[in-house]
Design an enzyme around this catalytic site. Structure first.
Site, PDB file in Angstrom:
ATOM      1  N   MET A 140      41.971  33.983  51.112  1.00 28.26           N
ATOM      2  CA  MET A 140      41.023  32.879  51.292  1.00 28.26           C
ATOM      3  C   MET A 140      41.414  32.130  52.558  1.00 28.26           C
ATOM      4  O   MET A 140      42.468  31.474  52.615  1.00 28.26           O
ATOM      5  CB  MET A 140      41.048  31.931  50.085  1.00 28.26           C
ATOM      6  CG  MET A 140      40.457  32.557  48.833  1.00 28.26           C
ATOM      7  SD  MET A 140      40.421  31.412  47.426  1.00 28.26           S
ATOM      8  CE  MET A 140      42.150  31.345  46.990  1.00 28.26           C
ATOM      9  N   CYS A 190      33.474  39.174  53.490  1.00 30.01           N
ATOM     10  CA  CYS A 190      33.174  37.777  53.769  1.00 30.01           C
ATOM     11  C   CYS A 190      31.675  37.608  53.998  1.00 30.01           C
ATOM     12  O   CYS A 190      31.090  38.327  54.804  1.00 30.01           O
ATOM     13  CB  CYS A 190      33.966  37.334  54.995  1.00 30.01           C
ATOM     14  SG  CYS A 190      33.759  35.615  55.317  1.00 30.01           S
ATOM     15  N   LYS A 215      38.365  45.587  51.730  1.00 30.42           N
ATOM     16  CA  LYS A 215      37.794  44.638  50.769  1.00 30.42           C
ATOM     17  C   LYS A 215      36.305  44.528  51.033  1.00 30.42           C
ATOM     18  O   LYS A 215      35.883  44.264  52.169  1.00 30.42           O
ATOM     19  CB  LYS A 215      38.471  43.278  50.909  1.00 30.42           C
ATOM     20  CG  LYS A 215      37.943  42.241  49.938  1.00 30.42           C
ATOM     21  CD  LYS A 215      38.976  41.165  49.703  1.00 30.42           C
ATOM     22  CE  LYS A 215      38.447  40.068  48.804  1.00 30.42           C
ATOM     23  NZ  LYS A 215      37.424  39.251  49.465  1.00 30.42           N
ATOM     24  N   ASP A 220      35.287  35.737  40.037  1.00 30.13           N
ATOM     25  CA  ASP A 220      35.129  34.877  38.853  1.00 30.13           C
ATOM     26  C   ASP A 220      36.169  35.112  37.764  1.00 30.13           C
ATOM     27  O   ASP A 220      35.907  34.820  36.600  1.00 30.13           O
ATOM     28  CB  ASP A 220      33.724  35.052  38.238  1.00 30.13           C
ATOM     29  CG  ASP A 220      32.642  34.527  39.160  1.00 30.13           C
ATOM     30  OD1 ASP A 220      32.969  33.876  40.163  1.00 30.13           O
ATOM     31  OD2 ASP A 220      31.457  34.793  38.878  1.00 30.13           O
TER      32      ASP A 220
HETATM   33  C1  LIG Z   1      37.438  29.348  50.860  1.00 32.66           C
HETATM   34  C2  LIG Z   1      37.354  30.845  50.765  1.00 32.66           C
HETATM   35  C3  LIG Z   1      37.807  31.619  51.828  1.00 32.66           C
HETATM   36  C4  LIG Z   1      37.724  33.014  51.761  1.00 32.66           C
HETATM   37  N1  LIG Z   1      38.226  33.758  52.798  1.00 32.66           N
HETATM   38  C5  LIG Z   1      38.221  35.110  52.707  1.00 32.66           C
HETATM   39  C6  LIG Z   1      38.838  35.919  53.722  1.00 32.66           C
HETATM   40  O1  LIG Z   1      39.418  35.414  54.688  1.00 32.66           O
HETATM   41  N2  LIG Z   1      38.774  37.266  53.580  1.00 32.66           N
HETATM   42  C7  LIG Z   1      38.154  37.853  52.493  1.00 32.66           C
HETATM   43  O2  LIG Z   1      38.111  39.087  52.411  1.00 32.66           O
HETATM   44  N3  LIG Z   1      37.580  37.123  51.516  1.00 32.66           N
HETATM   45  C8  LIG Z   1      37.625  35.776  51.590  1.00 32.66           C
HETATM   46  N4  LIG Z   1      37.104  35.028  50.566  1.00 32.66           N
HETATM   47  C9  LIG Z   1      36.591  35.712  49.360  1.00 32.66           C
HETATM   48  C10 LIG Z   1      37.704  35.829  48.296  1.00 32.66           C
HETATM   49  O3  LIG Z   1      38.727  36.692  48.741  1.00 32.66           O
HETATM   50  C11 LIG Z   1      37.139  36.387  46.973  1.00 32.66           C
HETATM   51  O4  LIG Z   1      36.590  37.655  47.212  1.00 32.66           O
HETATM   52  C12 LIG Z   1      36.068  35.489  46.362  1.00 32.66           C
HETATM   53  O5  LIG Z   1      36.447  34.133  46.402  1.00 32.66           O
HETATM   54  C13 LIG Z   1      35.784  35.896  44.899  1.00 32.66           C
HETATM   55  O6  LIG Z   1      36.954  35.824  44.113  1.00 32.66           O
HETATM   56  P1  LIG Z   1      37.242  34.554  43.142  1.00 32.66           P
HETATM   57  O7  LIG Z   1      36.046  34.371  42.270  1.00 32.66           O
HETATM   58  O8  LIG Z   1      38.478  34.928  42.386  1.00 32.66           O
HETATM   59  O9  LIG Z   1      37.425  33.360  44.039  1.00 32.66           O
HETATM   60  C14 LIG Z   1      37.162  33.637  50.625  1.00 32.66           C
HETATM   61  C15 LIG Z   1      36.709  32.847  49.563  1.00 32.66           C
HETATM   62  C16 LIG Z   1      36.807  31.463  49.614  1.00 32.66           C
HETATM   63  C17 LIG Z   1      36.333  30.643  48.428  1.00 32.66           C
END
Ligand SMILES: Cc1cc2nc3c(=O)[nH]c(=O)nc-3n(C[C@H](O)[C@H](O)[C@H](O)COP(=O)(O)O)c2cc1C
Length: 322
Positions: free
Chosen positions: A17, A100, A139, A202
């Site tokens: 993130m 992303c 990813k 999630d």
């Molecule tokens: C603030 C934020 C920054 C993120 N930055 C990236 C990133 O740099 N690279 C990436 O592949 N995914 C990024 N994501 C996506 C997360 O890796 C993840 O796939 C997404 O939040 C869903 O997972 P979760 O529900 O557990 O948060 C980001 C998500 C958030 C909320």
């Protein structure tokens, strides 16, 4: 689960993130039991390589291996060069960001925008895999939009290109962060490829982690937002997956000590004033459900100096523990 030559200690990964999973956060998450914490994405563009932001994102001092660095970009050759440079800089795994949803990642159509162009995906993956001797992981989201879920084709492309593990966020690019993640597509991919598949999206509780593993058959789960302000979530999930039993939540004294360590890490990485700015969101997430947390958050947000912020946090947790 294995990624190339690396055997991970469990099936629990930290989601990258940007702006959050910097070195201090990753170190905490790893200490609380996450097997791998992918770095925040760094741009493949040469003109951004020497920026302060990129330098800070690539600071892995004292972090336990394997060190996985995520790169973002859209040009096969540029990504291959970036992968090589990052391996020279200590990366032991290269992760490619095609997940992303931002329209532009570092000013180019990168991230999940690439999922619409399968030929380009293949060229990128082949170029990066050929460029480095370390494992390359990918990813993705499940596709560009709900009516165009191409995760299965992308997964096959990745497998043929030599990608060694695939993390899938169960939403499409068009979904951004709306609605609920779906895991059926992840299950279909897992059933179709031999490389390890990591389910993401999630997962908020230990029970969610177990359910998603069961529903998808995935080799591992990846957790992002639910760990904001509570890196000990990895300890709770790892314990539950290993034993089927829930750990008690941490007492305020432990929460305070973890936050203090996190803040010190931020001040030391970014410098006092910048570190204190970055710390605000982590403080807010940590205290939001604690007694008087909301009032404390607004008062601590008025402080600019690291030492004042740190003293206020210590004071809040001392009062809470008493
Ligand atoms: C603030 C934020 C920054 C993120 N930055 C990236 C990133 O740099 N690279 C990436 O592949 N995914 C990024 N994501 C996506 C997360 O890796 C993840 O796939 C997404 O939040 C869903 O997972 P979760 O529900 O557990 O948060 C980001 C998500 C958030 C909320």
């Amino acid at each position: 689960m294995r990624i190339g030559a690396y055997t991970l200690c469990n099936g629990l990964l930290v989601a990258p993130m940007a702006g959050i999973t910097d070195r201090p956060f990753r170190r905490l998450a790893r200490r609380f039991g996450a097997a791998l914490a992918v770095s925040e994405m760094v741009s493949a563009r040469p003109e951004l390589r020497d920026s302060r932001k990129t330098r800070l994102r690539l600071d892995h001092a004292g972090e336990p291996g394997p060190i996985s660095v995520q790169i973002a970009g859209a040009e096969p050759q540029m990504l291959a060069d970036a992968a090589r440079l990052n391996v020279d800089g200590g990366a032991q795994i290269i992760d490619i960001n095609m997940g992303c949803p931002a329209k532009k990642v570092c000013n180019v159509s990168a991230g999940s925008a690439l999922l619409s162009d399968e030929l380009l995906v293949a060229r990128i993956l082949e170029a990066v895999v050929a460029a480095v001797a370390v494992p390359v992981t990918l990813k993705i989201r499940t596709g560009p939009a709900p009516e165009r879920r191409n995760a299965l084709r992308i997964a096959r492309i990745a497998e043929s290109a030599g990608v060694q593990a695939l993390a899938i966020h169960g939403r499409t690019r068009a979904c951004a962060f709306e609605g609920r993640a779906e895991y059926r597509t992840i299950a279909e991919v897992k059933a179709a490829v031999r490389i390890p598949v990591i389910a993401n999206g999630d997962i908020q509780t230990p029970e969610d982690a177990r359910r998603v593993l069961a529903e998808t058959g995935a080799d591992a789960v990846m957790v992002g937002r639910a760990a904001q302000g509570r890196p000990w979530l990895f300890r709770e999930i790892a314990h539950y997956l290993a034993t089927g039993e829930r750990l008690a939540p941490p007492a305020p004294g432990e929460i305070g000590a973890v936050l203090a360590e996190h803040l010190d890490g931020l001040y030391s990485l970014y410098g006092g004033e910048h570190g204190a700015r970055v710390a605000r969101k982590h403080i807010g997430w940590t205290v939001r459900l604690l007694p008087g947390g909301e009032a404390f958050r607004s008062s601590v947000n008025r402080l600019h100096a690291a030492h004042a912020q740190r003293a206020a946090v210590d004071d809040y947790f001392e009062r809470l523990a008493a």
